[in-house]
Write a protein that holds these residues in place. Sequence first.
Motif, PDB file in Angstrom:
ATOM      1  N   THR A 197      17.391   9.941   8.557  1.00  0.00           N
ATOM      2  CA  THR A 197      16.149  10.513   7.938  1.00  0.00           C
ATOM      3  C   THR A 197      16.525  10.639   6.568  1.00  0.00           C
ATOM      4  O   THR A 197      17.716  11.939   6.598  1.00  0.00           O
ATOM      5  N   LYS A 198      15.531  11.041   5.915  1.00  0.00           N
ATOM      6  CA  LYS A 198      15.126  11.306   4.625  1.00  0.00           C
ATOM      7  C   LYS A 198      15.487  13.277   4.647  1.00  0.00           C
ATOM      8  O   LYS A 198      15.708  13.538   4.311  1.00  0.00           O
ATOM      9  N   THR A 199      15.263  13.603   5.696  1.00  0.00           N
ATOM     10  CA  THR A 199      14.688  15.018   5.959  1.00  0.00           C
ATOM     11  C   THR A 199      16.446  15.545   6.248  1.00  0.00           C
ATOM     12  O   THR A 199      16.480  16.287   5.428  1.00  0.00           O
ATOM     13  N   THR A 200      17.443  14.762   7.091  1.00  0.00           N
ATOM     14  CA  THR A 200      18.667  15.310   6.678  1.00  0.00           C
ATOM     15  C   THR A 200      19.945  15.287   5.957  1.00  0.00           C
ATOM     16  O   THR A 200      21.115  15.647   5.587  1.00  0.00           O
ATOM     17  N   LEU A 201      19.133  14.120   5.230  1.00  0.00           N
ATOM     18  CA  LEU A 201      19.404  13.563   3.133  1.00  0.00           C
ATOM     19  C   LEU A 201      18.810  14.939   3.123  1.00  0.00           C
ATOM     20  O   LEU A 201      20.017  15.682   2.273  1.00  0.00           O
ATOM     21  N   PHE A 202      17.795  15.601   2.916  1.00  0.00           N
ATOM     22  CA  PHE A 202      17.822  17.029   2.379  1.00  0.00           C
ATOM     23  C   PHE A 202      18.188  17.111   2.501  1.00  0.00           C
ATOM     24  O   PHE A 202      18.497  18.790   1.789  1.00  0.00           O
ATOM     25  N   ASP A 203      18.685  17.950   3.433  1.00  0.00           N
ATOM     26  CA  ASP A 203      19.717  18.990   4.157  1.00  0.00           C
ATOM     27  C   ASP A 203      20.850  19.321   3.731  1.00  0.00           C
ATOM     28  O   ASP A 203      21.121  19.719   4.101  1.00  0.00           O
ATOM     29  N   HIS A 204      21.282  17.693   3.786  1.00  0.00           N
ATOM     30  CA  HIS A 204      22.679  17.578   3.195  1.00  0.00           C
ATOM     31  C   HIS A 204      23.071  18.434   2.062  1.00  0.00           C
ATOM     32  O   HIS A 204      23.977  18.921   1.969  1.00  0.00           O
ATOM     33  N   LEU A 205      21.589  18.008   1.257  1.00  0.00           N
ATOM     34  CA  LEU A 205      21.558  18.810  -0.160  1.00  0.00           C
ATOM     35  C   LEU A 205      21.410  20.397   0.159  1.00  0.00           C
ATOM     36  O   LEU A 205      22.556  20.966  -0.906  1.00  0.00           O
ATOM     37  N   ARG A 206      20.641  20.299   0.584  1.00  0.00           N
ATOM     38  CA  ARG A 206      19.961  22.202   0.147  1.00  0.00           C
ATOM     39  C   ARG A 206      21.236  23.208   1.218  1.00  0.00           C
ATOM     40  O   ARG A 206      21.433  23.431   0.675  1.00  0.00           O
ATOM     41  N   ARG A 207      22.498  22.603   1.968  1.00  0.00           N
ATOM     42  CA  ARG A 207      23.083  23.428   2.626  1.00  0.00           C
ATOM     43  C   ARG A 207      24.062  23.534   2.069  1.00  0.00           C
ATOM     44  O   ARG A 207      25.385  24.335   2.273  1.00  0.00           O
ATOM     45  N   GLN A 208      24.735  22.494   0.623  1.00  0.00           N
ATOM     46  CA  GLN A 208      25.667  22.789  -0.129  1.00  0.00           C
ATOM     47  C   GLN A 208      25.551  24.294  -0.673  1.00  0.00           C
ATOM     48  O   GLN A 208      25.245  24.995  -0.808  1.00  0.00           O
ATOM     49  N   PRO A 209      27.204  24.660  -0.673  1.00  0.00           N
ATOM     50  CA  PRO A 209      27.755  26.376  -1.072  1.00  0.00           C
ATOM     51  C   PRO A 209      26.918  26.620  -2.582  1.00  0.00           C
ATOM     52  O   PRO A 209      26.449  27.044  -2.735  1.00  0.00           O
ATOM     53  N   GLU A 210      27.098  25.257  -3.231  1.00  0.00           N
ATOM     54  CA  GLU A 210      26.436  25.679  -4.759  1.00  0.00           C
ATOM     55  C   GLU A 210      24.759  25.370  -4.675  1.00  0.00           C
ATOM     56  O   GLU A 210      24.200  26.044  -5.201  1.00  0.00           O
ATOM     57  N   ASN A 211      24.089  24.990  -3.748  1.00  0.00           N
ATOM     58  CA  ASN A 211      22.912  24.788  -3.220  1.00  0.00           C
ATOM     59  C   ASN A 211      21.935  26.037  -2.548  1.00  0.00           C
ATOM     60  O   ASN A 211      20.878  25.879  -2.759  1.00  0.00           O
ATOM     61  N   ASN A 212      22.844  26.603  -1.891  1.00  0.00           N
ATOM     62  CA  ASN A 212      22.265  27.469  -0.994  1.00  0.00           C
ATOM     63  C   ASN A 212      21.824  28.398  -1.162  1.00  0.00           C
ATOM     64  O   ASN A 212      22.239  29.458  -1.622  1.00  0.00           O
ATOM     65  N   THR A 213      20.820  28.640  -1.186  1.00  0.00           N
ATOM     66  CA  THR A 213      19.809  29.995  -1.450  1.00  0.00           C
ATOM     67  C   THR A 213      19.894  31.227  -0.638  1.00  0.00           C
ATOM     68  O   THR A 213      19.368  32.817  -1.138  1.00  0.00           O
ATOM     69  N   GLN A 214      20.880  31.136   0.289  1.00  0.00           N
ATOM     70  CA  GLN A 214      20.902  32.228   1.362  1.00  0.00           C
ATOM     71  C   GLN A 214      19.826  32.914   1.617  1.00  0.00           C
ATOM     72  O   GLN A 214      20.065  34.157   1.861  1.00  0.00           O
ATOM     73  N   LYS A 215      18.676  32.595   2.598  1.00  0.00           N
ATOM     74  CA  LYS A 215      17.321  33.069   1.888  1.00  0.00           C
ATOM     75  C   LYS A 215      16.782  33.872   3.331  1.00  0.00           C
ATOM     76  O   LYS A 215      16.738  34.212   3.448  1.00  0.00           O
ATOM     77  N   TYR A 216      17.961  32.415   4.614  1.00  0.00           N
ATOM     78  CA  TYR A 216      17.561  33.133   5.800  1.00  0.00           C
ATOM     79  C   TYR A 216      18.879  33.118   6.537  1.00  0.00           C
ATOM     80  O   TYR A 216      20.128  32.860   6.759  1.00  0.00           O
ATOM     81  N   GLN A 217      18.769  34.342   7.584  1.00  0.00           N
ATOM     82  CA  GLN A 217      19.810  34.525   7.792  1.00  0.00           C
ATOM     83  C   GLN A 217      19.847  35.188   9.421  1.00  0.00           C
ATOM     84  O   GLN A 217      18.876  35.008   9.782  1.00  0.00           O
ATOM     85  N   CYS A 218      21.091  34.406  10.059  1.00  0.00           N
ATOM     86  CA  CYS A 218      20.796  33.772  11.425  1.00  0.00           C
ATOM     87  C   CYS A 218      21.240  35.533  12.267  1.00  0.00           C
ATOM     88  O   CYS A 218      22.092  36.641  11.827  1.00  0.00           O
ATOM     89  N   ALA A 219      20.114  35.745  13.103  1.00  0.00           N
ATOM     90  CA  ALA A 219      20.655  37.365  13.530  1.00  0.00           C
ATOM     91  C   ALA A 219      21.836  37.361  14.738  1.00  0.00           C
ATOM     92  O   ALA A 219      22.376  38.812  15.164  1.00  0.00           O
ATOM     93  N   GLN A 220      22.025  36.446  15.231  1.00  0.00           N
ATOM     94  CA  GLN A 220      23.226  36.387  16.182  1.00  0.00           C
ATOM     95  C   GLN A 220      24.870  36.798  15.327  1.00  0.00           C
ATOM     96  O   GLN A 220      25.439  37.110  15.759  1.00  0.00           O
ATOM     97  N   CYS A 221      24.645  35.583  14.216  1.00  0.00           N
ATOM     98  CA  CYS A 221      26.300  35.811  13.629  1.00  0.00           C
ATOM     99  C   CYS A 221      25.617  35.955  12.266  1.00  0.00           C
ATOM    100  O   CYS A 221      27.296  36.048  11.964  1.00  0.00           O
ATOM    101  N   SER A 222      25.231  36.302  11.250  1.00  0.00           N
ATOM    102  CA  SER A 222      25.099  36.558  10.112  1.00  0.00           C
ATOM    103  C   SER A 222      25.187  35.921   8.847  1.00  0.00           C
ATOM    104  O   SER A 222      25.282  35.765   8.617  1.00  0.00           O
ATOM    105  N   LYS A 223      25.229  34.494   9.843  1.00  0.00           N
ATOM    106  CA  LYS A 223      25.543  33.656   8.345  1.00  0.00           C
ATOM    107  C   LYS A 223      24.137  32.882   8.195  1.00  0.00           C
ATOM    108  O   LYS A 223      22.799  33.175   8.275  1.00  0.00           O
TER     109      LYS A 223
END
Length: 446
Positions: free
Chosen positions: A197-223
């Motif tokens: 889907t286009k959503t997974t394409l957008f996720d592919h772009l947003r999750r790249q290190p250069e584009n990751n804003t690191q705005k949301y943190q996992c409470a279990q593993c701190s990623k």
Amino acid sequence: MSNNKKRKIDVPLIPCSWIGCGLMFPNDWELNGHIETHLETLKPHTNGNYNCVWGACSFSTACITEIQRHIYYHGYYNGLLVHGKNELEANPSIPKCNAVPRECDKIPDLHNDFRCEWVDCNRTFISIVEFQDHIVQHASFEYEIQKSPDDERPKIQCNWNFCKKQMDNKYRLIEHIRTHSNKKQVACYHCGELFRTKTTLFDHLRRQPENNTQKYQCAQCSKYFATEKLLRSHMLKHVNCFKCTMCDMTCSSASALATHVRYRHLKEKPFKCVECEYRCVRESDLNQHVQLVHSQEVHRCEESGCTYAVKTFQALRKHFFEVHKNTTFIYLCHCCEKSFKNGKSLSVHLIKKHDFQLPSGHRRFTYRIDENGFYRLETTRIESLEVTEQILTPTTFEVSEITEDSNSYEIVSLTNAQDAERILVSNDRGEARPAGEVLISLPSLD
């Protein structure tokens, strides 16, 4: 006077990349028919092989059917690239891809025709476009067969082999059946990766290190993650949604459960060493055994002046960090702060000194790295409500009934199993605490 006419949407044209052609087509079906006329003129090379004539592709084969299958896929891939590029142009706020740019089309190995596994069908196709269109026809015909005049919203059943899932309407069935055929909708125009889907394409772009804003943190593993959707998707990995029907082992994925069953409950060991009597469950286990026991191959440290050599890469990695990076893997007891070099020693310590018990169905404790770089006992486990019901009641649930769509989870203490506190946590957006934010404090052992 207001203009109620809808804005005309420009349909992106798909090019034919057959050498010397360059014609454009409004959809992949028309391009597929055009490719068929090209293939009629394809002749073998002097060596008897058929060479791909699509752009800069260097693929070559002696099989005429394989080269046809390959070139048809090129046309399908071109359509995905065009749609991916069009989606990014329509959504300028989506960041650009920073992955390694594609040098050519990413065409998989296609040694066999595409086979329809709908019950009583079994038709095969050389063209992936014709194959995808064929299975959509199955969904439409199935709707007409199964619907009844008295039922306003009939359930439509998927008749793909080993799948009896029911959907609300034929459109949902069409979307579902595409998962069986691995239908893709778009491709990243920069790196060439395919997406459903286009959503997974957008996720592919947003999750790249250069584009990751690191705005949301996992409470279990701190990623950290760029979007809330990616975080929620990641958090499912921490939720045990599958329970073994032969013990109380719970897993976060069907593949992990399958691995558990094969190793813990099945006696079959199909792989045997040709040099000794050793047998194992998987081929990778056999390869590891051969390397450790029968092979003379060693991994040597590449640091200047170091002569360290060992048979496993894991041991070499540990040596590199401990000796050359001065980074030691330290396991700390959360009860008395005593340190250990490995998790096995800490597990023995917890059981003997602090009377800890392994969780029901589990063969070992789990350790996670903390904010200070130390490995400590994972003191919580998140289980889906369905899994918890299976543990607490004698009723056996089928694994297929457990889904990742559950809205409620339970966080369970891993220790003192008989008196474990169970806290129901809602994953509903309207609730104050989403799953993963509630932790259970273990009782003091002093």
